[in-house]
Enzyme design. Sequence first.
Site, PDB file in Angstrom:
ATOM      1  N   LEU A 113      51.273 -16.169 -24.317  1.00  0.00           N
ATOM      2  CA  LEU A 113      50.513 -17.101 -23.498  1.00  0.00           C
ATOM      3  C   LEU A 113      50.263 -16.387 -22.178  1.00  0.00           C
ATOM      4  O   LEU A 113      51.174 -15.769 -21.626  1.00  0.00           O
ATOM      5  CB  LEU A 113      51.288 -18.403 -23.264  1.00  0.00           C
ATOM      6  N   ASP A 114      49.031 -16.450 -21.661  1.00  0.00           N
ATOM      7  CA  ASP A 114      48.733 -15.701 -20.443  1.00  0.00           C
ATOM      8  C   ASP A 114      49.385 -16.336 -19.217  1.00  0.00           C
ATOM      9  O   ASP A 114      50.012 -17.400 -19.295  1.00  0.00           O
ATOM     10  CB  ASP A 114      47.217 -15.519 -20.262  1.00  0.00           C
ATOM     11  N   LEU A 115      49.235 -15.677 -18.095  1.00  0.00           N
ATOM     12  CA  LEU A 115      49.934 -16.059 -16.866  1.00  0.00           C
ATOM     13  C   LEU A 115      49.741 -17.526 -16.503  1.00  0.00           C
ATOM     14  O   LEU A 115      50.689 -18.216 -16.115  1.00  0.00           O
ATOM     15  CB  LEU A 115      49.452 -15.168 -15.714  1.00  0.00           C
TER      16      LEU A 115
END
Length: 295
Positions: A113-115
């Site tokens: 999952l991205d930032l």
Amino acid sequence: MEEKTQDNTLKGERIAKVLARAGIGSRRAVERMIAAGMVKIDGKIIDTPAMLITSVDGITVDGQKVQEPEQERLWVYHKPTGRLTTYHDPEGRPTIFEALPANMPRVISVGRLDLNTEGLLLLTNDGGLARWLELPSTGWVRTYRVRVNGRFHHKKLEEISKGVTIDGVNYRKVDIELDDRKEGVNQWMTVKIREGKNREVRKLLEYAGMTVTRLLRTSYGPFELGKIQRGSVEEVSRSDLLINCKEYFKDKSVEIPDVKISDKPKAKKAGWAKSKPKKNAKPKRNKFKRKSKEK
């Protein structure tokens, strides 16, 4: 499976496979570690991921002794925003692994999952299981709650629902359901994808003229986020792991419980967890159909 010689003695398994199963990383990550000279046996650098071994005795990775592979385990983690899904960030930004409880073993994330994305992230101590869980061939749906800003184009939403190509990347069909729930100029929706390409939800909705202002993954196949609080983690029970991942375990001489697969698997509450996953069933929805405001 371990290879055997003609006289039926054990020949061993590839070191990259064994280290992946021991939770060091995915096979590809282990191969990169070997290429970087980080993996040694009895002090000697290993230069090929094809080396056959029968145990991890004497093997170190970056100076740390490797432990024998444990039984496969799986956790549901509620990733907060502001943390990267990586072991180390050159820029020094916080990672999810730095925030995990001290009593957790070394684990691998199932995908990323991205930032700025929050919600359900699966963690496992087994590299082979992680790889299997990531494969689109499992057919598992990833569900997201999304808040967007902007006027969307119904025609492009229809394109997305059937599958679309954006900047040369092919995306599979997506289920989208609009909510009646609004926050000022923001619109809420539920998006279901089956592949999980890099920033897929954001790119698809940008294509339809919207900007994602919040993105929360609520389920990954049969595993749900439920009421797990941000930053908390719960272990999936061994029986639910075997039942829901029986295709992975079918050739591993593991006895699968003779129980019907549950749509809502229970999670085994670990000492650091704050709550159990919610078990409320979700009603079937029609794409683009607005639903009543959630209470």
